[in-house]
Scaffold this motif. Structure first.
Motif, PDB file in Angstrom:
ATOM      1  N   VAL A  88       0.687  -1.284   0.152  1.00  0.00           N
ATOM      2  CA  VAL A  88       0.029   0.042  -0.002  1.00  0.00           C
ATOM      3  C   VAL A  88       0.757   1.123  -0.053  1.00  0.00           C
ATOM      4  CG1 VAL A  88      -1.918   1.433   1.090  1.00  0.00           C
ATOM      5  CG2 VAL A  88      -1.711  -1.287   1.157  1.00  0.00           C
ATOM      6  N   GLU A  90       0.307   4.433   0.320  1.00  0.00           N
ATOM      7  CA  GLU A  90       0.277   5.540   1.173  1.00  0.00           C
ATOM      8  C   GLU A  90       0.968   5.191   2.751  1.00  0.00           C
ATOM      9  OE1 GLU A  90      -3.093   5.490  -1.702  1.00  0.00           O
ATOM     10  OE2 GLU A  90      -2.253   4.016  -0.471  1.00  0.00           O
ATOM     11  N   SER A 109      -6.581   5.217   2.240  1.00  0.00           N
ATOM     12  CA  SER A 109      -6.168   4.166   1.130  1.00  0.00           C
ATOM     13  C   SER A 109      -7.376   3.568   0.556  1.00  0.00           C
ATOM     14  CB  SER A 109      -4.981   3.157   1.636  1.00  0.00           C
ATOM     15  OG  SER A 109      -5.868   2.177   2.352  1.00  0.00           O
TER      16      SER A 109
END
Length: 195
Positions: A88, A90, A109
């Motif tokens: 992920v 972020e 997210s």
């Protein structure tokens, strides 16, 4: 445009390649209010009850995180993981931007909202200064410090070690190349005499 010397470029590349982070996270549903409420509740436990931030965060991750792959381990994403480790984006960015030892977020997210706690990080001197980890004091409070056992090396010390290693490596390669070239010449001379 700013110009960098070759030393600055090598140093920046070295830092980028050697950054590591031990980070925990809590995944919550798509509700910023719920994430902010949990963040405040954890902060209150740390400040008002003199609890260690990693213990408070771990406990909350086990209870509330929707990420079943990390919640059983107190939200631990990984130990001393390199930049780019997290899938992920972020969260990966937060591992190297969030203040050390502070509950950070919420970060949105595709999966929901995340709260992040960076427990340990290396080679981020502009962000962390000499500190590399969140540590527990004798009375249970949280402080940011660097290990006292000598295991923490400054960026300059690390660069010197790498430079010495590389110089030694290239001297060895050059020496081996010279020996190999000499052997090939000698073999060629012998083969030429046989023909």
């Amino acid at each position: 445009p700013p110009t960098f010397s070759i030393i600055d470029r090598v140093r920046n590349d070295f830092l980028a390649l050697s950054r590591r982070s031990t980070t925990r996270h809590i995944l919550l549903p798509k509700s910023r209010d719920a994430a902010l409420a949990l963040k405040q509740k954890m902060r209150n436990r740390v400040v008002d009850d003199d609890k260690f931030v990693v213990d408070v965060f771990s406990s909350a991750a086990t209870k509330f995180s929707l990420d079943t792959t990390t919640s059983g381990d107190g939200g631990l994403l990984g130990t001393m993981m390199p930049q780019g480790y997290c899938s992920v984006q972020e969260i990966d960015r937060a591992c190297f931007e969030a203040p050390l030892g502070e509950i950070y977020g919420p970060i949105e997210s595709d999966y929901g909202f995340h709260l992040v706690l960076v427990c340990e990080r290396t080679n981020c001197p502009k962000l962390d200064g000499p500190n590399t980890r969140a540590a527990r004091t004798e009375n249970g409070r949280t402080v940011c410090d660097s290990p006292q056992d000598g295991s923490h090396k400054s960026v300059s010390d690390q660069l010197i070690e790498v430079s010495i290693f590389l110089v030694g490596f290239w001297i060895a390669v050059s020496f081996a190349g010279g020996i190999l070239a000499e052997a090939v010449c000698s073999l060629t001379d012998k083969l030429g005499k046989l023909s």
